[in-house]
Design a protein around this motif. Structure first.
Motif, mmCIF file in Angstrom:
data_model
loop_
_atom_site.group_PDB
_atom_site.id
_atom_site.type_symbol
_atom_site.label_atom_id
_atom_site.label_comp_id
_atom_site.label_asym_id
_atom_site.label_seq_id
_atom_site.Cartn_x
_atom_site.Cartn_y
_atom_site.Cartn_z
ATOM 1 N N THR A 605 44.615 78.032 81.474
ATOM 2 C CA THR A 605 43.045 77.120 81.445
ATOM 3 C C THR A 605 43.677 75.749 80.205
ATOM 4 O O THR A 605 44.821 76.004 79.532
ATOM 5 N N TRP A 606 42.662 74.981 80.264
ATOM 6 C CA TRP A 606 42.793 74.004 79.067
ATOM 7 C C TRP A 606 41.549 73.984 78.037
ATOM 8 O O TRP A 606 40.485 74.443 78.443
ATOM 9 N N ILE A 607 41.981 73.730 76.992
ATOM 10 C CA ILE A 607 40.950 73.999 75.877
ATOM 11 C C ILE A 607 41.148 72.822 75.043
ATOM 12 O O ILE A 607 41.895 72.006 74.637
ATOM 13 N N ARG A 608 39.763 72.440 74.166
ATOM 14 C CA ARG A 608 39.645 71.434 73.392
ATOM 15 C C ARG A 608 38.735 71.950 72.228
ATOM 16 O O ARG A 608 37.489 72.311 72.826
ATOM 17 N N THR A 609 39.089 72.171 71.074
ATOM 18 C CA THR A 609 38.165 72.767 69.816
ATOM 19 C C THR A 609 38.456 72.093 68.542
ATOM 20 O O THR A 609 39.616 71.807 68.330
ATOM 21 N N THR A 610 37.621 72.090 67.791
ATOM 22 C CA THR A 610 37.805 72.075 66.064
ATOM 23 C C THR A 610 37.403 73.473 65.321
ATOM 24 O O THR A 610 37.137 73.325 64.078
#
Length: 752
Positions: A605-610
């Motif tokens: 999967t691909w993730i983007r987070t802070t």
């Protein structure tokens, strides 16, 4: 809980019921096919009662018992008033002291009014049974007077005059919880230790003139159910007991109808912490409803043959069964079932209170009206009865509930054999253009509360004529993806599609129009994912709804739960696809299918987070509607942004990245497990970041793939949150171990 009595009326169904008090607390999936077939019918046989509740007067308390005949349903319990359908508590009420009679066909009260009272404490009517000729209604419970006339926990009512019979009086030392009646005998069960001044422990029999009979079936614990076999030769006993007449038989027994002598005992047949709450019969069998105390203790139904008193089938749903009734070859039950995974049905989830099964097969049938738990213990339904009136067949339900099918309705409700008026849910639709020169129309099958087989019609570009029609089977926990490919399109064209679902007489509204432009070339990234053998591939291009369509070609769709943020941009890879956003508290996705545990696998999967609270990104768990109790094969983020890949293999085995990935950028995450020598590897952005070649095993129990959140209890460096806050895209699961070169190739294709 419940108990029962059955009498055969000449020229009628003669099904009468009784009920009793409860002491304790109560829970391969059905599959779909997408094949051409005749249009669906209103009800899926053998179900013959709709799930559409009818207008019925309400009580202000609990209905524990019912009996029915000659177009009248009698209800007893612990209540003091009645009110009209849909009326709020305290409004438009009329007195009804623990008893009321209703017109079978209208649900309105008749002019038969009786008051069951006691000098001290709380009076209650726990059992009702009609004589075979319908002339006498017998009532049991805890009460000392009926309309001011003294009695002792049992009474007989003349149904023509609605008055107590003065010629039927006998003292019973404690609460009567069960009744069954023949032409000349009244059988009773309950808490008592004496009847008519003579010792009778929990079970007894008297004549219809109230003389105590020699029948002796002494039990060592409370009696809850009494049922006479259709031939009148035997009596079926249910309750909490461990002995009848000194012989070991727990919760269930068959005795001689004249003497009470034990004919069939059941030592070890039912768990010691499970009791029989209700018994009902048909021409060939008898059926029990059971309540277990403690985790995993038997709570379901048992079907047994009258020919030899042996088991025909047993279901293992968890969530205690309080009442059972048979109509037209279907066993209807009232329970608070919450986990039927062991039956190949729904995993642990919010309670379902009304179920149906064939008398010859424990598989759950597609009939799912519902109540809430309500008041009292609370467990919802307490008693069921079937009856005919006005040319229709009815199923009446009484209990503790205060809502029915999501609407306000207390104590009583009823269902009929028609008409079916409920529409199926509107289908959820998603379009895909991965292959040039075609549009794939994908949809999540719908749900109808009383029909599993539904007909779907696809409408293109606003036309009123469908371009495709198919039928498929679905139930609320298993709503498979269906796909139809439109090849009558050309690259660059834009087309729209809408879909309806129909059960025959009722058709849903058309789904909102979904549009797609036909591709002229193949997208590189999804083409590689599919060619490398993904068995599940969610791209998150849906604009709304609960549907995550599968682009792998395996129809392995998911449910989106909690209302995540749809169509997030920019997505992780180049092209028209979008991502999805999860809130880190209650939003996640789970696979529709229950999967066997893979011995080799890759998750991608691909993730983007802070986020600084971590959370599970993807994993394998045993529940869908709540946090799993078995959970592994997962990747989660720690509070500091580092990623962990873990499996259960003789304990929690994990590998962890040295770097953090909560920097607000898209990152490609792949976790693989192969045989010894390959073991566990965690890749990020095309490179292996952590591994352990010695761990080749994982938990071997079946489960569901979950994305965005699940339980992380017991795992090393557990983050503050079980759920991931951020964006996720291009989720894929493989039944193989992706190689390092494959992982690197996937990452390299992010820009097209």
């Amino acid at each position: 809980m419940m108990n029962g009595s059955t009498g055969q009326r000449s020229g009628g169904r003669g099904r009468v019921r009784a009920a009793s008090l409860a002491l304790g607390l109560l829970a391969g999936a059905l599959t779909a096919t997408a094949v051409g077939a005749p249009p669906a019918a209103a009800l899926t046989p053998p179900v013959a009662i709709t799930a559409d509740d009818l207008t019925t007067w309400q009580t202000n308390g609990i209905v524990w018992s019912m009996a029915a005949g000659d177009g009248v349903v009698y209800a007893g319990g612990t209540f003091s008033t009645l009110r009209p359908p849909a009326a709020a508590p305290g409004s438009d009420e009329q007195p009804a002291v623990n008893f009321a009679a209703f017109d079978t066909a209208t649900g309105a009260p008749t002019d038969c009014s009786l008051s069951f009272t006691v000098s001290s404490g709380t009076a209650t009517v726990r059992a009702l049974a009609l004589s075979p000729d319908g002339g006498t209604l017998y009532a049991g419970g805890r009460f000392g007077a009926v309309n001011g006339i003294g009695v002792s926990n049992i009474a007989a009512i003349d149904t023509d005059t609605c008055t107590p019979r003065n010629d039927f009086k006998i003292s019973v030392s404690a609460t009567v919880r069960a009744l069954a009646v023949t032409d000349d005998t009244v059988y009773l069960g309950g808490d008592f230790t004496s009847v008519g001044g003579q010792t009778r422990n929990s079970f007894a029999a008297v004549t219809t003139g109230a003389s105590l009979l020699p029948f002796t079936a002494d039990a060592d614990e409370v009696a809850r159910a009494v049922e006479v076999t259709p031939d009148g030769r035997h009596v079926l006993l249910g309750g909490d007991f461990f002995r009848i007449n000194g012989t070991t038989t727990h919760a269930l027994a068959v005795v001689d109808a004249t003497t009470g002598q034990l004919v069939k005992s059941y030592p070890g047949f039912i768990h010691n912490n499970s009791t029989v709450q209700d018994i009902t019969t048909d021409a060939t069998g008898f059926y029990t409803g059971n309540e277990g105390t403690g985790g995993g203790v038997f709570d379901g139904r048992i079907a047994l043959n009258l020919s030899d008193f042996e088991q025909r089938w047993r279901d293992t749903c968890l969530g205690a069964t309080q009442a059972v009734a048979v109509h037209s070859g279907v066993l209807y039950s009232g329970s608070h079932a919450h986990d039927c995974a062991s039956m190949g049905a729904f995993p642990d989830q919010p309670r379902k209170h009304l179920l149906a099964q064939s008398v010859s097969d424990p598989k759950l049938l597609p009939w799912f009206p519902d109540t809430n738990d309500g008041i009292g213990e609370p467990v919802g339904p307490r008693v069921l009865t079937t009856v005919s009136g006005g040319g229709r067949d009815y199923l009446w339900v009484g209990g503790e509930f205060t809502t029915v099918n999501g609407k306000r309705q207390q104590g009583l409700t009823r269902f009929a054999d028609g008409p079916d008026t409920g529409e199926p849910w509107v289908p959820n639709v998603s379009l895909s253009t991965l292959t040039p020169g075609r549009i794939e129309v994908n949809w999540q099958t719908s749900f109808d509360t009383d029909d599993g087989e539904l007909t779907y019609r696809i409408y293109k570009d606003g036309s009123s004529t469908p371009v495709h029609t198919t039928t498929a089977y679905s139930v609320f926990w298993d709503r498979p993806q269906l796909t139809w490919t439109d090849t009558d399109v050309a690259p660059g064209e834009t087309h729209s599609y809408r879909i309806t679902a129909s059960d025959g007489p009722n058709t849903s509204a058309k789904s909102p129009a979904q549009s797609a432009t036909v591709a002229s070339s193949t997208e590189a990234y999804p083409a590689r994912v599919r060619s490398d053998g993904a068995s599940l591939y969610w791209r998150y291009d849906e604009g709304a709804s609960t549907f995550a369509h599968d682009s792998s070609g395996n129809l392995n769709n998911g449910f989106l739960r909690g209302g995540p943020a749809y169509r997030q941009t920019p997505a992780a890879v180049a092209g028209p696809s979008t991502a999805i956003g999860f809130n880190g508290s209650d939003e996640y996705a789970f696979s529709n299918r229950l999967h066997a545990a893979p011995s080799r696998f890759s998750v991608e999967t691909w993730i983007r987070t802070t986020t600084t609270r971590g959370g599970k990104i993807i994993g394998f768990g045993n529940h869908t509607q709540q946090n799993s109790t078995r959970h592994d094969k997962h990747v989660y983020m720690r509070n500091d942004g580092r990623l962990v890949f873990g499996v259960q293999s003789g304990g929690a085995r994990t590998v962890t990245t040295s770097g953090a990935y909560n920097d607000g950028q898209w990152h490609h995450v792949v976790a693989t497990q192969g045989p010894l020598g390959q073991g566990m590897t965690l890749y990020v952005d095309g490179q292996a970041r952590a591994s352990n070649i010695l761990v080749s095993g994982s938990d071997n129990q079946p489960g569901y793939w979950r994305v965005g959140g699940d339980n992380l209890s017991g795992w090393p460096t557990r983050p503050a949150s079980n759920f991931f806050e951020g964006q996720i895209d291009e989720t894929a699961v493989y039944p193989t171990t992706l190689s390092a070169s494959q992982v690197s190739a996937h990452y390299a294709l992010r820009n097209g």
